[in-house]
Design a protein around this motif. Sequence first.
Motif, PDB file in Angstrom:
ATOM      1  N   CYS A  80       0.874  -1.119  -0.058  1.00  8.09           N
ATOM      2  CA  CYS A  80      -0.408   0.424  -0.280  1.00  8.09           C
ATOM      3  C   CYS A  80       0.924   1.404  -0.397  1.00  8.09           C
ATOM      4  O   CYS A  80       2.141   1.055   0.067  1.00  8.09           O
ATOM      5  CB  CYS A  80      -0.965   0.208   1.060  1.00  8.09           C
ATOM      6  N   CYS A  83       3.189   2.257   2.827  1.00  7.79           N
ATOM      7  CA  CYS A  83       4.337   0.939   3.198  1.00  7.79           C
ATOM      8  C   CYS A  83       5.146   1.405   2.369  1.00  7.79           C
ATOM      9  O   CYS A  83       6.751   1.123   2.493  1.00  7.79           O
ATOM     10  CB  CYS A  83       3.448  -0.575   2.275  1.00  7.79           C
ATOM     11  N   CYS A 116      -3.215  -0.501   3.545  1.00  8.83           N
ATOM     12  CA  CYS A 116      -2.814  -1.891   4.516  1.00  8.83           C
ATOM     13  C   CYS A 116      -3.682  -2.273   5.550  1.00  8.83           C
ATOM     14  O   CYS A 116      -3.939  -1.413   6.755  1.00  8.83           O
ATOM     15  CB  CYS A 116      -2.051  -2.802   4.542  1.00  8.83           C
ATOM     16  N   GLN A 119      -0.680  -0.576   8.570  1.00  7.21           N
ATOM     17  CA  GLN A 119      -0.653   0.675   7.949  1.00  7.21           C
ATOM     18  C   GLN A 119      -2.034   1.248   8.649  1.00  7.21           C
ATOM     19  O   GLN A 119      -1.906   2.199   9.440  1.00  7.21           O
ATOM     20  CB  GLN A 119      -0.641   1.180   7.391  1.00  7.21           C
TER      21      GLN A 119
HETATM   22 ZN   LIG Z   1       0.633  -1.362   3.336  1.00  7.22          ZN
END
Ligand SMILES: [Zn+2]
Lengths: 180, 178
Positions: A80, A83, A116, A119
Motif C-alpha cells: 500500500c 508501506c 493495508c 498501516q
Molecule cells: Zn501497507
Amino acid sequence: MAGLVRAGFSFARNAIFSTSVRSIATTNPLNLKEIRERTEGSSIVIEAVNVPSPRTELLVRAENLPNHEPAVSPSEKPPCYMCALGLDVKHTDVLILSQFVRSDGCMLPRRITGLCRRQQKKMGKLVTMAQKAGLMINLTPGNCKKDPKKRREHKKFNTYFDERTIFMKKIPKPVDRFKR
Amino acid sequence: MSAAKRVQQWATFARTWHIFDCKWQDPYESANVIKKYLMGLHKPIYHPMNDCGDVVVCINSREIALRGDEWRKRAYFHHTGYPGGATWTLAWELHNKDPTMIIKKAVYRAMKGNLQRRHTMERLLIYPGETVPEDVLQNVTNQIRQTRLVPTRLDQIPEEVSKAYPKVMDYPEDYILK
Ligand SMILES: [Zn+2]
C-alpha cells in the motif's frame, strides 16, 4: 425460466442491499462532494456540490519519486502507499496524521484511507496518541474542551508516547526487570 | 604563581551556572543529564572528593511530559513512621500539589546515595514557570540541550503551511467531505 428466477433474486438482493449496489442514481456518483446548506428566504436549500479534491496537486507517491525501485516480483501484491513510501511517522507528525482524520478528529475507515491492515492500525494508534497528547485540538468534536490544560485529573498534564509500543504484544512494566 | 595561571585556576574551579528548560521533557531522562552537570562529571578534573559540581537552574517544571499512562500509574511512596502512616501519591496528584517535586525526586534518585547527595541537591534550583529571580538569572552562562523535541501543535501551525504540506492520503472519488 432460470433467467427469470435469477432476475427475481437479483431484484430482491438489490432491494435489500440497496445501499451497496448503486445501479440507479439521479446524480453522477463518482465525484468528491461537499454538502452545502444555505437559506433562501424562508426555505433551507441543502445541496451536494461536486468539488475537485484539494489534495491531488500535493500528493506524494513512491512510484513518482525519482529513485524509486518497484517491487521485485510482479506476482506479489504491491504494498500500500504508506508501506511503499516507508516513512517513519511519529505521533508528533500532526501534519501527516491530520490527513487521516475527519474534521471531528475521528479516524477514517480503511475503505476510505486505502491502507493495508497493519498501516491502518498503526495510523489509528498514532492518531489516538496525538489526540491524547493534545496535539490536534482543532480537530475535535464540538463539545470538547479545546485546551488540554482544562482537562480533568491526569489528562491535563503533558504526555508523550513511545511508538515502539504500538505493535508490542506485552508492554513490559517497570517491575519486570526484577524477575528472573 | 603568574597572573595568567591564577586566572586559569579561578576559571577551572569556578562554579558555572546552567539553565535547563523542562518543557515537554521526560524528568527521568533529563535527570541523567542534569546529574552530570550537578556533580561535575562533565569536567576533566572530576573526582568524588573534588567539589567541582555546577549549579543547574530548571525552568518550566510544570510543563514536564511523562510517557504513556505514567501520570496515573506511577506512585510516590511516603511513610510518616507511625503505624498506618504509609501513603501512595500518584504522579499527577503530586504534580498538582507541587510542580517542582517530580523533577527534584528524579534527580535525587538518579544520583548515588552518599553523604554528598544532599549537598549536591542544594545546587539544583527548580522553578515551575518561566519567572526566575533576577539574581539567579544573571549568573547563568550556559544552556543544557533538551533530550526530546518539543512537539508543535496543529493549531499553532499556520493554515497556509498545513494546506501546502505534501499529502500522502487522497480521498476516494465518491467521498463526501465533512
Ligand atoms: Zn501497507
